[in-house]
Design a protein around this motif. Structure first.
Motif, PDB file in Angstrom:
ATOM      1  N   PRO A   1       0.796  -1.234   0.000  1.00  0.00           N
ATOM      2  CA  PRO A   1       0.000   0.000   0.000  1.00  0.00           C
ATOM      3  C   PRO A   1       0.826   1.281   0.000  1.00  0.00           C
ATOM      4  CG  PRO A   1      -0.063  -1.062   2.147  1.00  0.00           C
ATOM      5  CD  PRO A   1       0.593  -2.023   1.221  1.00  0.00           C
ATOM      6  N   ASP A   2       2.025   1.249   0.627  1.00  0.00           N
ATOM      7  CA  ASP A   2       2.860   2.460   0.650  1.00  0.00           C
ATOM      8  C   ASP A   2       3.344   2.824  -0.749  1.00  0.00           C
ATOM      9  OD1 ASP A   2       2.617   2.775   3.419  1.00  0.00           O
ATOM     10  OD2 ASP A   2       4.278   1.416   3.805  1.00  0.00           O
ATOM     11  N   LYS A   3       3.741   1.817  -1.512  1.00  0.00           N
ATOM     12  CA  LYS A   3       4.160   2.066  -2.893  1.00  0.00           C
ATOM     13  C   LYS A   3       2.957   2.543  -3.717  1.00  0.00           C
ATOM     14  CE  LYS A   3       6.451  -0.155  -6.848  1.00  0.00           C
ATOM     15  NZ  LYS A   3       7.085  -1.409  -7.346  1.00  0.00           N
ATOM     16  N   ALA A   4       1.790   1.962  -3.457  1.00  0.00           N
ATOM     17  CA  ALA A   4       0.573   2.385  -4.147  1.00  0.00           C
ATOM     18  C   ALA A   4       0.267   3.845  -3.848  1.00  0.00           C
ATOM     19  CB  ALA A   4      -0.605   1.499  -3.721  1.00  0.00           C
TER      20      ALA A   4
ATOM     21  N   ALA B   1      -6.507   4.385   0.297  1.00  0.00           N
ATOM     22  CA  ALA B   1      -6.794   4.755   1.688  1.00  0.00           C
ATOM     23  C   ALA B   1      -7.341   3.555   2.457  1.00  0.00           C
ATOM     24  CB  ALA B   1      -7.779   5.922   1.732  1.00  0.00           C
ATOM     25  N   PHE B   2      -8.222   2.792   1.833  1.00  0.00           N
ATOM     26  CA  PHE B   2      -8.716   1.565   2.470  1.00  0.00           C
ATOM     27  C   PHE B   2      -7.562   0.611   2.753  1.00  0.00           C
ATOM     28  CE2 PHE B   2     -13.176   2.162   0.657  1.00  0.00           C
ATOM     29  CZ  PHE B   2     -13.761   2.309   1.903  1.00  0.00           C
ATOM     30  N   ALA B   3      -6.670   0.449   1.765  1.00  0.00           N
ATOM     31  CA  ALA B   3      -5.541  -0.476   1.920  1.00  0.00           C
ATOM     32  C   ALA B   3      -4.617  -0.049   3.050  1.00  0.00           C
ATOM     33  CB  ALA B   3      -4.762  -0.575   0.609  1.00  0.00           C
ATOM     34  N   LEU B   4      -4.497   1.257   3.262  1.00  0.00           N
ATOM     35  CA  LEU B   4      -3.655   1.782   4.345  1.00  0.00           C
ATOM     36  C   LEU B   4      -4.366   1.739   5.693  1.00  0.00           C
ATOM     37  CD1 LEU B   4      -2.119   4.864   2.491  1.00  0.00           C
ATOM     38  CD2 LEU B   4      -0.868   2.836   3.249  1.00  0.00           C
TER      39      LEU B   4
END
Length: 286
Positions: free
Chosen positions: A119-122, A147-150
């Motif tokens: 998620p950070d790379k996304a 945002a959901f992934a984080l």
């Protein structure tokens, strides 16, 4: 005078991909496999979700006309639907090498990173896309998913509100905001957003089913089940186990004996009421 390719493009824009493919069938062999025809064919196959054929069309188009960012994007999308992450990354990186600022490619790569647990790379990729075109629908949508992934549900809801404000009639914007509302525990607003999304696309069974689930969730009979809906059944069970363990350890065994049948009734309620309520509401719509 319009050509079969022109007519196929028009049909594609009109949301009639099957007819677009039929129009391409009228082309002579030397044109049917040329880059323009393969681009239209690939786009139509993507809309029809015929993923293996879309991969073949994209690769044929690339072989005939050389590297093309749009074909590489479609190739990546089809490969992702088929579960081939390495092929997806190769296609998207190839497209970005040709056009580093293409927001569709950047967002597609961000979605791949989310799917692969990065998620950070996304977030970095979608930030780049937002710098290129902050108001693009695909950028809004990808920002919500990232945002959901984080794990930032509040940020997902905030971006979803911006998305709907910019595209008030977009069913996907409404659905994403509805998802964010639901995660945040606001079943009533979630149902309102999903209902509007389903009304905009009545043939979309997924939206219709989710709208029904949201309607069930905001019903008064579902209020006792808020902890399970908000935190999940597993977390609620773990909280119950932790509570009873703590009560036993501190000498409140009598309290546990009183609470246990209440908890069992609550579990039965959670198993029985939602399906009955769902059945009742479906019948009321007929």
């Amino acid at each position: 005078m319009s050509t079969p390719i022109d007519r196929a493009r028009y049909l594609l824009l009109a949301g009639r991909p099957e007819q677009a493919l039929q129009e391409l069938g009228a082309l002579p062999i030397d044109e049917a496999f040329g880059p323009p025809a393969m681009q239209v064919r690939c786009a139509a196959l993507i809309l029809l979700k015929r993923w293996p054929e879309a991969v073949e069309a994209a690769r044929a188009g690339l072989a005939a006309g050389g590297p093309d960012p749009q074909l590489l994007l479609w190739l990546g999308q089809a490969e992702q639907e088929m579960g081939h992450p390495e092929a997806v990354e190769q296609a998207l990186l190839g497209g970005l090498a040709l056009d580093p600022g293409d927001v569709d490619l950047l967002c597609a790569y961000a979605d791949l990173c989310v799917a692969e647990g990065q998620p950070d790379k996304a977030a970095q990729l979608v930030a780049h896309a937002a710098a290129e075109d902050p108001h693009a629908a695909v950028v809004f949508a990808t920002r919500v998913r990232v945002a959901f992934a984080l794990g930032d549900d509040r940020e997902a809801e905030r971006i979803g509100q911006e998305f709907v404000a910019a595209y008030p009639e977009d069913p996907y914007a409404l659905a994403l905001l509805g998802s964010a509302n639901a995660v945040r525990g606001d079943a009533r607003t979630a149902y309102s957003n999903y209902r509007q999304a389903a009304a905009a696309q009545p043939a979309n069974e997924v939206l219709t089913d989710v709208a029904m689930e949201m309607r069930v969730a905001q019903h008064p009979l579902m209020r006792p089940l808020y902890p399970m809906r908000r935190f999940g059944p597993l977390q609620t069970w773990l909280a119950w186990i932790a509570l009873t363990t703590l009560l036993r350890a501190t000498g409140f065994r009598a309290v546990v004996l009183v609470l246990t049948p209440i908890w069992l009734l609550y579990c039965i309620y959670s198993w029985v009421v939602p399906p009955l309520l769902r059945r009742h509401l479906r019948r009321s719509l007929r």
